[in-house]
Design a protein around this motif. Structure first.
Motif, PDB file in Angstrom:
ATOM      1  N   PRO A 183       0.886  -1.364   0.164  1.00 20.29           N
ATOM      2  CA  PRO A 183      -0.126   0.167  -0.056  1.00 20.29           C
ATOM      3  C   PRO A 183       1.037   1.208  -0.100  1.00 20.29           C
ATOM      4  N   GLY A 184       0.420   2.283  -0.782  1.00 12.97           N
ATOM      5  CA  GLY A 184       1.278   3.381  -0.765  1.00 12.97           C
ATOM      6  C   GLY A 184       2.443   3.578  -1.540  1.00 12.97           C
ATOM      7  N   GLY A 185       2.582   2.278  -2.202  1.00 13.86           N
ATOM      8  CA  GLY A 185       3.813   1.967  -3.199  1.00 13.86           C
ATOM      9  C   GLY A 185       4.995   1.677  -2.682  1.00 13.86           C
ATOM     10  N   ILE A 186       4.935   1.360  -1.292  1.00  9.53           N
ATOM     11  CA  ILE A 186       6.236   0.746  -0.580  1.00  9.53           C
ATOM     12  C   ILE A 186       6.703  -0.415  -1.358  1.00  9.53           C
ATOM     13  N   GLY A 187       8.156  -0.566  -1.363  1.00 14.20           N
ATOM     14  CA  GLY A 187       8.778  -1.497  -1.883  1.00 14.20           C
ATOM     15  C   GLY A 187       8.867  -2.659  -0.762  1.00 14.20           C
ATOM     16  N   VAL A 188       9.014  -3.991  -1.109  1.00 12.42           N
ATOM     17  CA  VAL A 188       8.705  -4.932   0.056  1.00 12.42           C
ATOM     18  C   VAL A 188       9.700  -6.197  -0.785  1.00 12.42           C
ATOM     19  N   ILE A 189      10.705  -6.719   0.064  1.00 10.01           N
ATOM     20  CA  ILE A 189      11.666  -8.029  -0.139  1.00 10.01           C
ATOM     21  C   ILE A 189      11.135  -8.921   0.849  1.00 10.01           C
ATOM     22  N   VAL A 190      10.980 -10.283   0.414  1.00 10.48           N
ATOM     23  CA  VAL A 190      10.622 -11.144   1.276  1.00 10.48           C
ATOM     24  C   VAL A 190      11.586 -12.167   0.823  1.00 10.48           C
TER      25      VAL A 190
ATOM     26  N   ASN B  66      -3.597  -7.899   0.771  1.00 11.52           N
ATOM     27  CA  ASN B  66      -3.322  -6.972   1.804  1.00 11.52           C
ATOM     28  C   ASN B  66      -2.978  -5.783   0.992  1.00 11.52           C
ATOM     29  N   GLY B  67      -3.549  -5.284  -0.218  1.00 12.39           N
ATOM     30  CA  GLY B  67      -3.026  -4.347  -0.775  1.00 12.39           C
ATOM     31  C   GLY B  67      -2.036  -3.795  -1.594  1.00 12.39           C
ATOM     32  N   GLY B  68      -1.376  -5.085  -1.841  1.00 14.55           N
ATOM     33  CA  GLY B  68      -0.277  -4.996  -2.602  1.00 14.55           C
ATOM     34  C   GLY B  68      -0.033  -6.186  -3.875  1.00 14.55           C
ATOM     35  N   ASN B  69       0.918  -6.286  -4.629  1.00 16.42           N
ATOM     36  CA  ASN B  69       1.132  -6.969  -5.430  1.00 16.42           C
ATOM     37  C   ASN B  69       2.483  -7.481  -5.560  1.00 16.42           C
ATOM     38  N   MET B  70       2.770  -8.731  -6.176  1.00 20.87           N
ATOM     39  CA  MET B  70       4.077  -9.184  -6.508  1.00 20.87           C
ATOM     40  C   MET B  70       4.347  -8.444  -7.660  1.00 20.87           C
ATOM     41  N   GLY B  71       5.931  -8.315  -7.762  1.00 19.27           N
ATOM     42  CA  GLY B  71       6.745  -7.829  -8.813  1.00 19.27           C
ATOM     43  C   GLY B  71       7.655  -8.758  -9.273  1.00 19.27           C
ATOM     44  N   GLU B  72       8.257  -8.740 -10.437  1.00 22.02           N
ATOM     45  CA  GLU B  72       9.281  -9.337 -11.080  1.00 22.02           C
ATOM     46  C   GLU B  72      10.699  -9.365 -10.169  1.00 22.02           C
ATOM     47  N   THR B  73      11.597 -10.127 -10.465  1.00 21.73           N
ATOM     48  CA  THR B  73      12.877 -10.149  -9.780  1.00 21.73           C
ATOM     49  C   THR B  73      13.570  -8.719 -10.138  1.00 21.73           C
ATOM     50  N   GLY B  74      13.987  -8.086  -9.128  1.00 20.33           N
ATOM     51  CA  GLY B  74      14.647  -6.830  -9.265  1.00 20.33           C
ATOM     52  C   GLY B  74      13.783  -5.695  -9.644  1.00 20.33           C
ATOM     53  N   SER B  75      12.472  -5.818  -9.390  1.00 23.13           N
ATOM     54  CA  SER B  75      11.632  -4.564  -9.463  1.00 23.13           C
ATOM     55  C   SER B  75      11.901  -3.642  -8.435  1.00 23.13           C
ATOM     56  N   VAL B  76      12.293  -4.258  -7.028  1.00 24.16           N
ATOM     57  CA  VAL B  76      12.188  -3.409  -5.984  1.00 24.16           C
ATOM     58  C   VAL B  76      13.708  -3.682  -5.423  1.00 24.16           C
TER      59      VAL B  76
ATOM     60  N   VAL C  76      -1.845   3.110   6.662  1.00 24.93           N
ATOM     61  CA  VAL C  76      -1.090   2.387   7.806  1.00 24.93           C
ATOM     62  C   VAL C  76      -1.442   1.058   8.263  1.00 24.93           C
ATOM     63  N   PRO C  77      -2.640   1.026   8.871  1.00 24.20           N
ATOM     64  CA  PRO C  77      -2.944  -0.451   9.070  1.00 24.20           C
ATOM     65  C   PRO C  77      -2.902  -1.546   8.180  1.00 24.20           C
ATOM     66  N   THR C  78      -3.217  -0.951   6.852  1.00 23.66           N
ATOM     67  CA  THR C  78      -2.968  -1.924   5.847  1.00 23.66           C
ATOM     68  C   THR C  78      -1.531  -2.577   5.640  1.00 23.66           C
ATOM     69  N   VAL C  79      -0.561  -1.397   5.666  1.00 23.73           N
ATOM     70  CA  VAL C  79       0.857  -1.977   5.639  1.00 23.73           C
ATOM     71  C   VAL C  79       1.326  -2.887   6.531  1.00 23.73           C
ATOM     72  N   MET C  80       0.719  -2.512   8.201  1.00 23.30           N
ATOM     73  CA  MET C  80       1.086  -3.239   9.176  1.00 23.30           C
ATOM     74  C   MET C  80       0.634  -4.713   8.887  1.00 23.30           C
TER      75      MET C  80
END
Length: 255
Positions: A91-98, A119-129, A222-226
């Motif tokens: 959410p909000g365009g934050i970058g996430v690495i898992v 939860n308001g996000g989407n997977m990206g390609e390898t290297g997108s974040v 904020v709650p969605t990010v958390m």
């Protein structure tokens, strides 16, 4: 990192200490098992295992648990874990690495993808974040071991690149300060060894993904990010989650 530190604090305040500790022990055990399987059971001859054992001790993991995890890695009866990195946007365009260690790639990918999509996000390609983060070494000491100037001087002399101060909550819900030392990934063991000679064993020492810049998140996002962070961290295959969000203390307290 700022996002992770705040996230850890909010988990603590929500009364999830026991659950969180159980999860931490599970992740630490898996890392010890993988390290022992790949590089042997002697921490002095296996840098990855040395880090894993030190981090386990820093989390007060019982010695018997550590030894069991090492023996599992050496016994040949442990799972064949595959290490995978997934990247995505929250959410909000934050970058996430898992970071995942799994014995079933298809299951892990499906669970991580579902966590993002629900939860308001989407997977990206390898290297997108990953380009928005630096893969560096991180060493943490309680602030009680030295003042800021002394720690900075010792860290730079040991080969570190930067030292900052952060705060976290201990098991008594008290705020405690930490020295956070950053160094090049390849220098982690050398810097850790040099600092250990001066200040003893660190609270933790590991390779992390450190955000280059932080993305502000406010209001109802904020709650969605958390929730996204929480759901990802709770997945059995997930070892580490990194994100570049920046949330104010006020919004965090109300999350």
């Amino acid at each position: 990192m700022a996002g992770h530190s705040k996230w850890a604090n909010i988990q603590h305040r929500k009364g999830r200490q026991d659950k969180a500790r159980s999860k931490v022990f599970s992740k630490l055990s898996k890392e010890i098992t993988i390290a022992a399987k790949l590089g042997g059971p002697d921490p002095d001859a296996n840098p990855r295992l040395r880090l894993a054992v030190q981090n386990a001790k820093g989390q007060s993991m019982p010695k018997d648990n550590i030894e069991r995890a090492i023996n599992k890695g050496q016994g040949g009866d442990g799972e064949d874990y595959e290490e995978i990195r997934y990247e995505g946007f929250g959410p909000g365009g934050i970058g996430v690495i898992v970071e995942v260690s799994t014995d079933n790639r298809n299951r892990a990918a499906a669970e991580v993808r579902t966590a993002f999509s629900k939860n308001g996000g989407n997977m990206g390609e390898t290297g997108s974040v990953a380009f928005m983060f630096d893969n560096v070494g991180e060493i943490r000491y309680d602030e009680s071991v030295a003042d800021e100037e002394a720690m900075l001087e010792a860290a730079i002399e040991a080969g570190a690149e930067d030292v900052i101060q952060e705060s976290s909550l201990n098991d008594d819900d008290e705020e405690v300060g930490e020295h956070v030392i950053y160094c090049a990934r390849e220098d982690l063991n050398e810097v850790m060894t040099a600092l250990q000679a001066v200040y003893g064993e660190a609270k933790s020492a590991k390779i992390i993904w450190k955000p280059q810049t932080l993305t502000p998140v406010e209001g109802d996002k904020v709650p969605t990010v958390m929730k996204l962070m929480d759901v990802l961290d709770d997945l059995d295959d997930v070892q580490n989650v990194y994100a570049n969000f920046d949330i104010s203390d006020e919004d965090m307290a109300n999350a």
